[in-house]
Design an enzyme around this catalytic site. Structure first.
Site, mmCIF file in Angstrom:
data_model
loop_
_atom_site.group_PDB
_atom_site.id
_atom_site.type_symbol
_atom_site.label_atom_id
_atom_site.label_comp_id
_atom_site.label_asym_id
_atom_site.label_seq_id
_atom_site.Cartn_x
_atom_site.Cartn_y
_atom_site.Cartn_z
ATOM 1 N N ASP A 59 0.855 -1.195 0.000
ATOM 2 C CA ASP A 59 0.000 0.000 0.000
ATOM 3 C C ASP A 59 0.888 1.241 0.000
ATOM 4 O O ASP A 59 1.763 1.386 0.860
ATOM 5 C CB ASP A 59 -0.889 -0.002 1.251
ATOM 6 C CG ASP A 59 -2.245 0.637 1.017
ATOM 7 O OD1 ASP A 59 -2.292 1.656 0.307
ATOM 8 O OD2 ASP A 59 -3.247 0.126 1.545
ATOM 9 N N ASP A 108 -3.147 4.618 -2.687
ATOM 10 C CA ASP A 108 -4.196 5.234 -1.888
ATOM 11 C C ASP A 108 -4.550 6.611 -2.452
ATOM 12 O O ASP A 108 -3.672 7.388 -2.829
ATOM 13 C CB ASP A 108 -3.694 5.370 -0.450
ATOM 14 C CG ASP A 108 -4.743 5.894 0.499
ATOM 15 O OD1 ASP A 108 -5.783 5.230 0.657
ATOM 16 O OD2 ASP A 108 -4.525 6.973 1.075
#
Length: 529
Positions: A112, A216
């Site tokens: 991530d 993200d």
């Protein structure tokens, strides 16, 4: 509930270029997956120890939510150092061990990445505060003078996703932009140093063996010139599709073209996955042009209810929008930001049926940890244990994200159900004893065994996985039926049984199927046609 698996399946004989085009990717939320040291918080060693479970489940890759050094103002999405591991999760050596062992098991690892903002404890931001207005480090963020007679008003009317103004004033009088929490200042992506830094971060993790990145707030990096006012007071939505001057600006695409060049420097099909909330599927497809990213989350599908007509429209729109750019469509039902789909849909039967529908569609699918156990949302957490920053903002989001982040149950009849030896950072419901991995393993009627069977069939059947279309078949109102080669999927989204002639031999069903010519309520069946 009983699923039926045919004794013989066709054997897949070909391979589709690009593993991501048909991968089933499992999301691990590190603090809630497995705790190795008894501190009540999941960690990297806990993840490493459970990789064989994920291999047995049948997924292809594992996406790890943030584990970077962070003050944890937003559960790790406030990053202080993108090249360091937060001590609560372990060390860089532990991250390396997860990647290496995953590869030994044939699993890929997706990291991530949080490029829209960092932590207010990031060295750049701390230095920017020390050096004051007009200094070079401030140009790497969005610092502005305020409005009003003495600059006492924010620079514009933007609101934080978590509620309240998107601006915070510092001691010298300037304001900085944070689309999320005040502890998460937004980077200024017009600045070359920001662009250079993130290309370096990409290479750092690619050199360690990461197979790709989930990006993200991929739609948020570039803001409209001049930071214009919104001109309305509608509360912004984390999962919304509003047209906004700080989301889905065309300038983001140049950033991802430069990132694609970095990814393509490395062997092994390294990928970028956009978390891009956009107004339409066509806008999402723009992130997936051949010289940009590889996948984007299909939030339009996630937001579609349990309704045949609405599902068919979303499926068609999703496939149609991806086809021109040659990208795979992705399908997702749950993640760490939304209410678990068992609770959204209202029953376990609907959740199981929805899972089989998702896994039958062409492209790649995402599974959020615990959905394979049929976990519901925890809706009765006491206020004092909640940690979602939006919960503490009266005009922010629902504040219910903690309910999908409760640590998952592995074994035993008492909390923390094998999660660790020292409790769990969020309390687990008593009824989860019957939903643990141990309790469901070997039970042919369990949701875990349904997922294992579905992933096994999906991997073996040549008609499943990659693809860019389905052939819709005639079906009664409230029912979906489609063909992919010699595979047929039928879905009853109504609360009544529907007579539908069997299109072949049953491969798998989400519930009891007493009569092959009658499709039970809220049931999906896979057929060898």
């Amino acid at each position: 509930m009983t699923q039926h698996l045919a004794d013989a399946l066709p054997t897949s004989t070909g391979t589709q270029p690009g593993w991501w085009r048909e991968a089933v990717i499992y999301q691990v939320y590190p603090r809630s997956f497995a705790d190795s040291n008894g501190d009540g918080m999941g960690d990297l060693e806990g993840i490493r120890s459970r990789l064989p479970y994920l291999k047995e489940l049948g997924v292809d890759a594992v996406w790890l939510s943030p584990f970077y050094a962070s003050p944890q103002a937003d559960a790790g999405y406030d990053v202080a150092d993108y090249r360091a591991i937060d001590p609560m999760f372990g060390t860089l050596h532990d991250a390396d061990a997860v990647i290496r062992e995953a590869h030994e098991l044939g699993l890929r690892i997706i990291v991530d990445l949080v490029p829209n903002h960092c932590s207010d404890q990031h060295e750049w931001f701390k230095q920017a505060l020390r050096e004051g207005p007009g200094t070079p480090l401030r140009e790497r963020f969005h610092f502005r003078p305020g409005q009003g007679e003495s600059g006492e008003l924010p620079p514009n009317d933007w609101e934080s996703i978590f509620g309240g103004p998107a601006w915070t004033r510092v001691a010298d009088g300037e304001w900085y932009l944070h689309l999320f929490a005040p502890e998460q200042p937004d980077f200024n992506w017009e600045h070359p140093a920001v662009q250079d830094e993130f290309r370096s971060i990409l290479r750092f993790w690619l050199d360690l063996g990461a197979d790709g990145f989930r990006i993200d707030v991929a739609h948020g990096l570039v803001k409209a010139p001049g930071l214009p006012d919104l001109g309305h007071d509608e509360q912004l939505k984390l999962l919304g599709n509003q047209v906004l001057p700080f989301f889905d600006q065309d300038g983001v695409h140049e950033i991802y073209r430069s990132w694609r060049l970095v990814l393509d420097e490395y062997a092994g099909d390294r990928i970028g996955v956009a978390e891009a909330w956009t107004p339409s599927a066509d806008r999402t497809a723009m992130y997936l042009r051949p010289d940009e990213l590889h996948q984007a989350f299909n939030f339009h599908y996630l937001n579609t209810g349990w309704d045949a007509e609405a599902l068919r429209a979303t499926i068609d729109e999703s496939l149609d929008s991806m086809r021109p750019v040659g990208a795979p469509t992705t399908w997702v039902l749950s993640n760490h930001d939304v209410v678990r789909h068992r609770t959204r849909f209202g029953t376990l039967e609907k959740a199981r049926a929805a899972a089989l529908l998702m896994l039958a569609l062409p492209g790649s699918a995402y599974v959020y940890q615990g959905e394979e156990l049929g976990l519901p949302e925890v809706v009765d957490l006491p206020d004092e244990v909640r940690q979602d920053p939006s919960f503490f903002k009266a005009n922010g989001q629902d504040g219910l994200r903690d309910g999908c982040r409760v640590p998952i149950p592995w074994s035993g009849d008492q909390a923390p159900y094998g999660f660790g030896t020292g409790g769990s950072w969020l309390p687990q419901p008593a009824e989860w004893a019957g939903l643990s991995v141990e309790a469901q393993t070997g039970d042919p009627e369990s949701t875990l065994e349904l997922y294992r069977s579905a992933l096994r069939v999906r991997r073996a059947h040549p008609a499943l996985g990659a693809g860019d279309g389905v052939e819709w078949l005639p079906a009664p109102a409230g029912v979906l039926a489609f063909r992919r080669g010699d595979f047929v999927c039928t879905v009853n989204t109504t609360d009544e049984p529907v007579r539908l002639p069997a299109p072949g031999t049953v491969l798998l069903a989400s519930g009891d199927l007493a009569d092959p010519d009658v499709l039970p309520a809220d049931t999906t069946v896979w057929w060898q046609g």
